[in-house]
Design a protein around this motif. Structure first.
Motif, mmCIF file in Angstrom:
data_model
loop_
_atom_site.group_PDB
_atom_site.id
_atom_site.type_symbol
_atom_site.label_atom_id
_atom_site.label_comp_id
_atom_site.label_asym_id
_atom_site.label_seq_id
_atom_site.Cartn_x
_atom_site.Cartn_y
_atom_site.Cartn_z
ATOM 1 N N UNK A 73 0.829 -1.205 0.000
ATOM 2 C CA UNK A 73 0.000 0.000 0.000
ATOM 3 C C UNK A 73 0.867 1.260 0.000
ATOM 4 N N UNK A 74 1.843 1.307 0.891
ATOM 5 C CA UNK A 74 2.741 2.465 0.957
ATOM 6 C C UNK A 74 3.595 2.580 -0.297
ATOM 7 N N UNK A 75 3.965 1.448 -0.872
ATOM 8 C CA UNK A 75 4.837 1.442 -2.043
ATOM 9 C C UNK A 75 4.124 1.887 -3.315
ATOM 10 N N UNK A 76 2.815 1.940 -3.288
ATOM 11 C CA UNK A 76 2.054 2.392 -4.461
ATOM 12 C C UNK A 76 2.218 3.889 -4.678
ATOM 13 N N UNK A 103 -3.933 -0.143 -8.123
ATOM 14 C CA UNK A 103 -3.386 -0.712 -6.891
ATOM 15 C C UNK A 103 -3.769 0.108 -5.663
ATOM 16 N N UNK A 104 -3.974 1.418 -5.859
ATOM 17 C CA UNK A 104 -4.421 2.252 -4.747
ATOM 18 C C UNK A 104 -5.815 1.840 -4.283
ATOM 19 N N UNK A 105 -6.655 1.388 -5.199
ATOM 20 C CA UNK A 105 -7.987 0.900 -4.836
ATOM 21 C C UNK A 105 -7.899 -0.511 -4.247
ATOM 22 N N UNK A 106 -7.003 -1.329 -4.786
ATOM 23 C CA UNK A 106 -6.896 -2.727 -4.350
ATOM 24 C C UNK A 106 -6.447 -2.863 -2.903
ATOM 25 N N UNK A 107 -5.340 -2.229 -2.544
ATOM 26 C CA UNK A 107 -4.740 -2.477 -1.237
ATOM 27 C C UNK A 107 -5.537 -1.916 -0.054
ATOM 28 N N UNK A 108 -6.134 -0.712 -0.132
ATOM 29 C CA UNK A 108 -6.977 -0.276 0.987
ATOM 30 C C UNK A 108 -8.182 -1.186 1.190
ATOM 31 N N UNK A 109 -8.767 -1.655 0.087
ATOM 32 C CA UNK A 109 -9.882 -2.593 0.214
ATOM 33 C C UNK A 109 -9.432 -3.892 0.858
ATOM 34 N N UNK A 156 -11.228 -3.067 -7.990
ATOM 35 C CA UNK A 156 -10.253 -2.108 -8.520
ATOM 36 C C UNK A 156 -10.305 -2.068 -10.042
ATOM 37 N N UNK A 157 -10.478 -3.214 -10.658
ATOM 38 C CA UNK A 157 -10.544 -3.284 -12.122
ATOM 39 C C UNK A 157 -11.754 -2.519 -12.645
#
Length: 305
Positions: A73-76, A103-109, A156-157
């Motif tokens: 998440x931080x690495x995005x 990826x910003x949508x994927x990881x917080x979810x 996210x997609x």
């Protein structure tokens, strides 16, 4: 970009959090420090859980997954901002921006789903202790994580494909340090009604379903705790939930206030709350879960020493 992508721009400009050079220098040092702490802290959590057989339980399995997601998440967002500052550029290509959004949508979810699964794990441990090992089998734990990954990636997609369909004309400056979906939609010269509708419907379901599961799990936990005869038993039960509740409060407190409303109402002040759950929360999670956990402290001490 060509007409197939319905845009006349090839890159966006990330203006950052401040327009002043001296403030940007301070923010660079601050973000670099927080990013290094985030990576180190979460990596140590994963390493400690992997190396200590006593921590090979469902609760720590989910915690290791949460730490892995926090690193991703931080690495995005942060590395791109740091690199741009070093090379003296504020640009991010269209493809990089869309990838960052995905990826910003994927990881917080994924964080939300893992927090929900961890709440369920605490519910089973406190309310059904005699059946805990039978219910929280390794196969079930892996299945819960796998299903969470599938749902978050599909979600996210959906939103990324909807943003790709938007038309971007001439304005490409984003008042942020990464490609946040709402500021991106504000730059579009086409109608974002469908995007907003999907945020409130599909996005609302994906965000609020884990949150609702957390609320229900803790409602059962607290009702069960209040029936315990000893104060010591109550304190022990609540101590296992305190860290998790702290993380949940930080995570959902920021994210619900920003994204569960129309994109047109997004303001520059919201970037502060965005920084909290994109940078601060992933950094604090290792400290929150380890400071009050004697088993984790012991495992970390073995790894470090």
């Amino acid at each position: 970009m060509d007409g197939d992508n319905q845009t006349t721009i090839t890159e966006f400009l990330l203006l950052g959090l401040s327009g002043k050079a001296e403030q940007e220098e301070v923010l660079f040092g601050l973000f670099l420090g927080m990013y290094l702490v985030t990576i180190t802290g979460n990596f140590l959590i994963i390493l400690a859980i992997s190396c200590d057989p006593h921590l090979h339980t469902p609760m720590y399995f989910f915690l290791a997954n949460l730490s892995s997601v926090d690193i991703c998440f931080s690495s995005v967002t942060v590395p791109k901002m740091l690199v741009n500052h070093i090379v003296g550029s504020k640009s991010i290509s269209y493809i990089e921006c869309m990838t960052q959004i995905y990826f910003f949508i994927t990881f917080p979810n994924m964080d939300g789903f893992l927090l929900s699964v961890m709440a369920y794990d605490r519910y089973v441990a406190i309310c059904c202790p005699l059946h805990y090992t039978m219910i929280m089998r390794p196969r079930l734990c892996i299945l819960l994580v796998a299903i969470s990954w599938v749902i978050t990636n599909l979600h996210a997609l959906l939103h990324t494909l909807l943003i790709v369909q938007l038309t971007f004309c001439s304005h490409n400056a984003i008042h942020h340090f990464f490609c946040d979906p709402y500021p991106i939609m504000e730059l579009s010269c086409s109608d974002t009604f469908i995007n907003d509708l999907m945020v409130f419907t599909v996005g609302g379901v994906v965000f609020l379903t884990p949150f609702t599961c957390i609320i229900i799990s803790y409602a059962y936990i607290f009702s069960n705790v209040l029936k315990m005869p000893s104060v010591c038993g109550i304190q022990k039960a609540l101590s296992t939930c305190g860290s998790h509740l702290t993380v949940v409060s930080l995570f959902y407190g920021a994210i619900l206030g920003i994204y569960m409303r129309p994109s047109s109402s997004y303001s520059v002040q919201d970037t502060v709350a965005t920084v909290i759950f994109t940078v601060v929360t992933p950094m604090l999670n290792p400290f929150i879960y380890s400071l009050r956990n004697q088993d984790m402290k012991g495992a970390l001490r073995k790894v470090i020493l």
